[in-house]
Motif scaffolding. Structure first.
Motif, PDB file in Angstrom:
ATOM      1  N   ALA A 181       0.784  -1.012  -0.020  1.00 46.91           N
ATOM      2  CA  ALA A 181       0.165   0.010   0.045  1.00 46.91           C
ATOM      3  C   ALA A 181       0.850   1.353  -0.030  1.00 46.91           C
ATOM      4  O   ALA A 181       0.657   2.369  -0.552  1.00 46.91           O
ATOM      5  N   ALA A 182       1.926   1.276   0.639  1.00 46.45           N
ATOM      6  CA  ALA A 182       2.730   2.494   0.891  1.00 46.45           C
ATOM      7  C   ALA A 182       3.569   2.546  -0.366  1.00 46.45           C
ATOM      8  O   ALA A 182       3.601   3.602  -0.973  1.00 46.45           O
ATOM      9  N   ILE A 183       4.121   1.531  -1.088  1.00 47.39           N
ATOM     10  CA  ILE A 183       4.649   1.669  -2.258  1.00 47.39           C
ATOM     11  C   ILE A 183       3.813   2.168  -3.456  1.00 47.39           C
ATOM     12  O   ILE A 183       4.393   2.908  -4.270  1.00 47.39           O
ATOM     13  N   ALA A 184       2.604   1.490  -3.294  1.00 48.06           N
ATOM     14  CA  ALA A 184       1.649   1.902  -4.467  1.00 48.06           C
ATOM     15  C   ALA A 184       1.214   3.555  -4.156  1.00 48.06           C
ATOM     16  O   ALA A 184       1.109   4.159  -5.129  1.00 48.06           O
ATOM     17  N   GLU A 185       1.198   3.836  -3.038  1.00 43.51           N
ATOM     18  CA  GLU A 185       0.863   5.418  -2.891  1.00 43.51           C
ATOM     19  C   GLU A 185       2.044   6.266  -3.356  1.00 43.51           C
ATOM     20  O   GLU A 185       1.786   7.205  -3.981  1.00 43.51           O
ATOM     21  N   ALA A 186       3.170   5.756  -2.983  1.00 37.32           N
ATOM     22  CA  ALA A 186       4.402   6.591  -3.341  1.00 37.32           C
ATOM     23  C   ALA A 186       4.623   6.567  -4.894  1.00 37.32           C
ATOM     24  O   ALA A 186       4.892   7.691  -5.637  1.00 37.32           O
ATOM     25  N   SER A 187       4.392   5.369  -5.397  1.00 39.27           N
ATOM     26  CA  SER A 187       4.310   5.228  -7.051  1.00 39.27           C
ATOM     27  C   SER A 187       3.199   5.898  -7.588  1.00 39.27           C
ATOM     28  O   SER A 187       3.568   6.652  -8.744  1.00 39.27           O
ATOM     29  N   ASP A 188       2.093   6.173  -7.122  1.00 34.77           N
ATOM     30  CA  ASP A 188       1.053   7.178  -7.644  1.00 34.77           C
ATOM     31  C   ASP A 188       1.214   8.301  -7.466  1.00 34.77           C
ATOM     32  O   ASP A 188       1.248   9.368  -8.525  1.00 34.77           O
ATOM     33  N   ARG A 189       2.029   8.923  -6.489  1.00 33.34           N
ATOM     34  CA  ARG A 189       2.285  10.239  -6.236  1.00 33.34           C
ATOM     35  C   ARG A 189       3.421  10.657  -7.274  1.00 33.34           C
ATOM     36  O   ARG A 189       3.420  11.753  -7.954  1.00 33.34           O
ATOM     37  N   LEU A 190       4.417   9.864  -7.396  1.00 30.54           N
ATOM     38  CA  LEU A 190       5.553  10.038  -8.504  1.00 30.54           C
ATOM     39  C   LEU A 190       4.682  10.075  -9.884  1.00 30.54           C
ATOM     40  O   LEU A 190       5.354  10.975 -10.930  1.00 30.54           O
ATOM     41  N   GLU A 191       3.701   9.181 -10.200  1.00 24.14           N
ATOM     42  CA  GLU A 191       3.199   9.403 -11.690  1.00 24.14           C
ATOM     43  C   GLU A 191       2.529  10.481 -11.704  1.00 24.14           C
ATOM     44  O   GLU A 191       2.206  11.144 -12.896  1.00 24.14           O
ATOM     45  N   ARG A 192       1.685  11.057 -10.592  1.00 22.61           N
ATOM     46  CA  ARG A 192       1.149  12.435 -10.741  1.00 22.61           C
ATOM     47  C   ARG A 192       2.051  13.581 -11.107  1.00 22.61           C
ATOM     48  O   ARG A 192       1.725  14.333 -11.832  1.00 22.61           O
ATOM     49  N   PHE A 193       3.254  13.443 -10.295  1.00 24.23           N
ATOM     50  CA  PHE A 193       4.244  14.168 -10.542  1.00 24.23           C
ATOM     51  C   PHE A 193       4.696  14.203 -11.921  1.00 24.23           C
ATOM     52  O   PHE A 193       5.031  15.637 -12.430  1.00 24.23           O
ATOM     53  N   ARG A 194       4.886  13.270 -12.357  1.00 20.21           N
ATOM     54  CA  ARG A 194       5.420  13.092 -13.618  1.00 20.21           C
ATOM     55  C   ARG A 194       4.639  13.746 -14.634  1.00 20.21           C
ATOM     56  O   ARG A 194       4.906  14.078 -15.821  1.00 20.21           O
ATOM     57  N   ALA A 195       3.078  13.592 -14.474  1.00 19.60           N
ATOM     58  CA  ALA A 195       2.114  14.165 -15.235  1.00 19.60           C
ATOM     59  C   ALA A 195       1.971  15.522 -15.280  1.00 19.60           C
ATOM     60  O   ALA A 195       1.269  16.430 -15.765  1.00 19.60           O
ATOM     61  N   GLY A 196       2.869  15.971 -14.528  1.00 20.01           N
ATOM     62  CA  GLY A 196       2.933  17.800 -14.296  1.00 20.01           C
ATOM     63  C   GLY A 196       2.405  18.392 -12.937  1.00 20.01           C
ATOM     64  O   GLY A 196       2.301  19.541 -13.102  1.00 20.01           O
ATOM     65  N   GLU A 197       1.892  17.407 -11.903  1.00 23.33           N
ATOM     66  CA  GLU A 197       1.493  18.229 -10.826  1.00 23.33           C
ATOM     67  C   GLU A 197       2.845  18.573 -10.022  1.00 23.33           C
ATOM     68  O   GLU A 197       3.623  17.823  -9.980  1.00 23.33           O
ATOM     69  N   SER A 198       2.771  19.527  -9.137  1.00 22.43           N
ATOM     70  CA  SER A 198       3.808  19.650  -8.284  1.00 22.43           C
ATOM     71  C   SER A 198       3.568  19.184  -7.133  1.00 22.43           C
ATOM     72  O   SER A 198       2.483  18.600  -6.455  1.00 22.43           O
ATOM     73  N   PHE A 199       4.558  19.036  -6.338  1.00 22.26           N
ATOM     74  CA  PHE A 199       4.652  18.288  -4.985  1.00 22.26           C
ATOM     75  C   PHE A 199       3.640  19.112  -4.027  1.00 22.26           C
ATOM     76  O   PHE A 199       2.935  18.570  -3.197  1.00 22.26           O
ATOM     77  N   ASP A 200       3.669  20.385  -4.146  1.00 22.92           N
ATOM     78  CA  ASP A 200       2.650  21.302  -3.329  1.00 22.92           C
ATOM     79  C   ASP A 200       1.248  20.867  -3.569  1.00 22.92           C
ATOM     80  O   ASP A 200       0.630  20.852  -2.751  1.00 22.92           O
ATOM     81  N   GLN A 201       1.007  20.663  -4.839  1.00 22.65           N
ATOM     82  CA  GLN A 201      -0.422  20.100  -5.335  1.00 22.65           C
ATOM     83  C   GLN A 201      -0.845  18.761  -4.837  1.00 22.65           C
ATOM     84  O   GLN A 201      -1.871  18.482  -4.214  1.00 22.65           O
ATOM     85  N   LEU A 202       0.064  17.990  -4.790  1.00 28.21           N
ATOM     86  CA  LEU A 202       0.130  16.707  -4.078  1.00 28.21           C
ATOM     87  C   LEU A 202      -0.196  16.708  -2.725  1.00 28.21           C
ATOM     88  O   LEU A 202      -1.090  16.143  -1.973  1.00 28.21           O
ATOM     89  N   LEU A 203       0.627  17.640  -1.903  1.00 28.42           N
ATOM     90  CA  LEU A 203       0.591  17.744  -0.464  1.00 28.42           C
ATOM     91  C   LEU A 203      -0.726  18.238  -0.374  1.00 28.42           C
ATOM     92  O   LEU A 203      -1.528  17.832   0.860  1.00 28.42           O
ATOM     93  N   ARG A 204      -1.389  19.287  -0.947  1.00 28.13           N
ATOM     94  CA  ARG A 204      -2.708  19.815  -0.878  1.00 28.13           C
ATOM     95  C   ARG A 204      -3.871  18.905  -0.832  1.00 28.13           C
ATOM     96  O   ARG A 204      -4.965  18.996  -0.299  1.00 28.13           O
ATOM     97  N   LYS A 205      -3.658  17.774  -1.829  1.00 31.17           N
ATOM     98  CA  LYS A 205      -4.663  16.836  -2.067  1.00 31.17           C
ATOM     99  C   LYS A 205      -4.493  15.945  -0.792  1.00 31.17           C
ATOM    100  O   LYS A 205      -5.793  15.228  -0.566  1.00 31.17           O
ATOM    101  N   ARG A 206      -3.566  15.687  -0.195  1.00 35.86           N
ATOM    102  CA  ARG A 206      -3.465  14.671   0.772  1.00 35.86           C
ATOM    103  C   ARG A 206      -4.208  15.238   1.997  1.00 35.86           C
ATOM    104  O   ARG A 206      -4.666  14.546   2.722  1.00 35.86           O
ATOM    105  N   ALA A 207      -3.945  16.502   1.995  1.00 35.43           N
ATOM    106  CA  ALA A 207      -4.652  17.401   3.242  1.00 35.43           C
ATOM    107  C   ALA A 207      -6.195  17.366   3.212  1.00 35.43           C
ATOM    108  O   ALA A 207      -7.020  16.779   3.612  1.00 35.43           O
TER     109      ALA A 207
END
Length: 154
Positions: free
Chosen positions: A128-154
């Motif tokens: 589950a943790a590996i899948a979540e990290a991989s998903d975050r990496l894919e979203r980052f590669r698709a153009g989302e910034s890590f700031d956007q990813l952190l806001r979505k998590r919150a």
């Protein structure tokens, strides 16, 4: 002749099997396969025989290592990640400019430490943790910034 018991092929059955495996670590054979690819890329870059794919593999491992460390699996300091980022960035610049894809001795040591942490994380972290990290990496590669990813998590 004995018949095998068929597995249910419904979405619900697939979700149930997945939910039972997600808290478990990745199977050892899969860990070995994934980590071998990373070590091959690292060795090619150490020998100056790498390519863009090897550099991309190391970059992705660096990011995944940071994300998994952030999730509590393994240790990776901010300074260690900052230095590794500059090493990988320099390798990309050098490779793009001169088509020489490699790491100097110091860069190799920095990335090797990240790869060692990654190896440990792949053995320890649940799917589950590996899948979540991989998903975050894919979203980052698709153009989302890590700031956007952190806001979505919150």
């Amino acid at each position: 002749m004995a018949r095998t018991i068929p597995f249910a092929r419904t979405n619900q059955a697939a979700r149930a099997r997945r939910s039972k495996t997600m808290p478990l670590p990745m199977p050892r054979a899969e860990v070995d396969r994934v980590c071998l690819q990373v070590h091959v890329a690292l060795d090619a870059m150490r020998r100056g025989m790498g390519n863009v794919n090897a550099a991309q593999t190391l970059c992705q491992v660096m990011i995944l290592t940071g994300l998994l460390a952030e999730a509590g699996y393994g240790d990776a300091t901010f300074e260690q990640m900052r230095v590794a980022e500059s090493v990988v960035s320099a390798a990309f610049d050098r490779g793009r400019d001169s088509n020489l894809w490699g790491l100097d001795d110091d860069g190799f040591r920095q990335i090797a430490a990240i790869v060692a942490t990654y190896d440990y994380q792949m053995q320890l972290a649940p799917l589950a943790a590996i899948a979540e990290a991989s998903d975050r990496l894919e979203r980052f590669r698709a153009g989302e910034s890590f700031d956007q990813l952190l806001r979505k998590r919150a």
